[in-house]
Design a protein around this motif. Structure first.
Motif, PDB file in Angstrom:
ATOM      1  N   PHE A 171      60.168  72.734  60.617  1.00  0.00           N
ATOM      2  CA  PHE A 171      60.435  73.877  59.447  1.00  0.00           C
ATOM      3  C   PHE A 171      61.648  73.542  58.580  1.00  0.00           C
ATOM      4  O   PHE A 171      61.627  73.737  57.547  1.00  0.00           O
ATOM      5  CB  PHE A 171      60.496  75.188  60.252  1.00  0.00           C
ATOM      6  N   LYS A 175      61.624  73.751  54.557  1.00  0.00           N
ATOM      7  CA  LYS A 175      62.787  74.579  53.659  1.00  0.00           C
ATOM      8  C   LYS A 175      63.806  73.667  52.948  1.00  0.00           C
ATOM      9  O   LYS A 175      63.915  74.155  51.656  1.00  0.00           O
ATOM     10  CB  LYS A 175      63.331  75.370  54.852  1.00  0.00           C
ATOM     11  N   VAL A 180      59.072  75.794  51.112  1.00  0.00           N
ATOM     12  CA  VAL A 180      58.830  77.131  51.873  1.00  0.00           C
ATOM     13  C   VAL A 180      58.123  78.047  50.801  1.00  0.00           C
ATOM     14  O   VAL A 180      57.339  78.873  50.908  1.00  0.00           O
ATOM     15  CB  VAL A 180      59.844  77.736  52.764  1.00  0.00           C
ATOM     16  N   THR A 181      58.865  78.008  49.496  1.00  0.00           N
ATOM     17  CA  THR A 181      58.520  79.006  48.650  1.00  0.00           C
ATOM     18  C   THR A 181      57.909  78.508  47.337  1.00  0.00           C
ATOM     19  O   THR A 181      57.728  79.192  46.189  1.00  0.00           O
ATOM     20  CB  THR A 181      59.909  79.691  48.188  1.00  0.00           C
ATOM     21  N   PHE A 202      52.512  75.117  59.298  1.00  0.00           N
ATOM     22  CA  PHE A 202      53.332  75.524  58.448  1.00  0.00           C
ATOM     23  C   PHE A 202      52.974  75.204  57.010  1.00  0.00           C
ATOM     24  O   PHE A 202      53.130  75.885  55.991  1.00  0.00           O
ATOM     25  CB  PHE A 202      54.772  74.869  58.678  1.00  0.00           C
ATOM     26  N   PHE A 206      52.544  77.652  53.814  1.00  0.00           N
ATOM     27  CA  PHE A 206      53.301  77.720  52.695  1.00  0.00           C
ATOM     28  C   PHE A 206      52.223  77.355  51.367  1.00  0.00           C
ATOM     29  O   PHE A 206      52.842  77.251  50.395  1.00  0.00           O
ATOM     30  CB  PHE A 206      54.220  76.501  52.795  1.00  0.00           C
TER      31      PHE A 206
END
Length: 361
Positions: A171, A175, A180-181, A202, A206
């Motif tokens: 993770f 990030k 992540v975004t 993950f 995402f």
């Protein structure tokens, strides 16, 4: 350093490696009394990480025996120190790799205490009182609350245990690179083991296009049908590797065995990044040409800070992400270690500490 100090009065049953054979045997030892900043945790589950195997067999040359492994620890708080904040008896909690840091350096103050120069691990480390730390292959743990995290109520505790190491290990780099975004990137995952399968989950959550890269043809069905990866590249197939050249924005390399970086780097787009989280026991050969002709980067990292680990767990709770596990009793630890050497697990062994047998095979 010492195995105990005068306040180590709590007798604990656990399982330890006593020498470089790596064999895990029943072991009774002492833990410290619960201090003002401590919580006492009844351990229910503990994952088996490849790092446990490396340490048990002293493959990195740094093991202090006897060694009680385990840094994917989940349980319930049974006692709380007077200065503890944010935790109470009965809370479902987890402890990962960290036992102590300096709390004062730039990394500790910026919630990246995992890069503190005085970092001490939850096992095979040296705690502030000078004692050697013992990990989660045991019935209970006393931990400084500043290195403890909450486990979301909706997550099964056994399948959440590996998130404390495998989960945060994959993770954190995602990030750190804005993945992540910012959906819509093409992400490669090298290796489909304990770390790799969580990375796929993950990356999909995402919103990225996910490609698994493996040496095993049998992993294609697992990658696509079990985990939902969009593509699969057999790294031993020269044609597939050629077709995929310059196709990926970011590659997460989770493989802990010896392997070449050259063909992997060629899969990256210009300015792409290869991030290494696996830990082979032999040095990599880093070729210059794929870097300088592609303006590519090679980076590495370990786990994440406590704040980031809690963020990861909360994300898993929101999207119901857990690890695919095989639950074992302590009498099967040595068998599991041997199978781990052969990559014969889908995808993480977790020890059922509370429902244990004291016999070790």
């Amino acid at each position: 350093m010492a195995q105990t100090t005068p306040n180590h009065t709590l007798t604990v049953s656990g399982w330890a490696a006593l020498d470089s054979s790596g064999k895990i045997v029943p072991y009774t030892f002492k833990r410290r009394e619960n201090g003002v900043n401590d919580v006492t945790i009844k351990i229910l589950y503990c994952g088996i990480c490849h790092t446990d195997l490396h340490h048990a067999r002293n493959e990195w040359g740094i093991t202090m025996y006897p060694l009680v492994p385990g840094h994917e620890i989940i349980g319930v708080i049974t006692k709380v120190g007077g200065d503890v904040k944010g935790f109470k008896e009965g809370d479902r909690v987890g402890v990962g790799c960290l036992a102590a840091t300096c709390l004062d350096c730039e990394h500790c103050k910026s919630d990246e205490e995992n890069y503190c120069e005085q970092l001490q691990f939850v096992y095979n480390g040296v705690f502030w009182d000078g004692s050697i730390t013992y990990g989660g292959y045991s019935k209970m743990l006393v931990a400084d609350y500043r290195y403890v995290v909450h486990i979301p109520e909706n997550l099964p505790m056994d399948a959440a245990a590996p998130l404390l190491c495998a989960g945060i290990t994959v993770f954190s780099p995602l990030k750190d690179h804005g993945l992540v975004t910012s959906p819509g990137k093409k992400i490669g995952v090298v290796g489909l083991g304990g770390l790799g399968h969580v990375a796929v989950k993950f990356a999909k959550a995402f919103g990225h296009h996910v490609t698994v890269i493996s040496t095993s043809p049998s992993k294609e069905a697992e990658a696509k049908h079990r985990l939902g990866a969009h593509d699969f590249i057999l790294s031993s197939n020269a044609n597939q590797m050629q077709v995929a050249k310059r196709s990926l924005d970011f590659i997460l390399d989770t493989v802990s065995g010896e392997h070449s970086l050259l063909p992997i780097l060629e899969l990256l787009k210009v300015k792409g990044t290869l991030f290494i989280v696996g830990a082979p026991d032999k040095p990599f050969e880093l070729p210059a040409f794929p870097l300088i002709f592609g303006k590519r980067s090679v980076k590495g990292g370990i786990i994440g800070g406590i704040k980031e680990t809690q963020e990861m767990l909360d994300f898993c709770g929101k999207y119901n992400i857990t690890c695919d596990i095989e639950l074992i009793t302590p009498d099967k630890i040595n068998e599991a270690m041997e199978r781990l050497v052969k990559n014969d697990v889908r995808y993480r062994f977790v020890i059922d500490i509370a429902g244990n047998s004291d016999l070790i095979s």
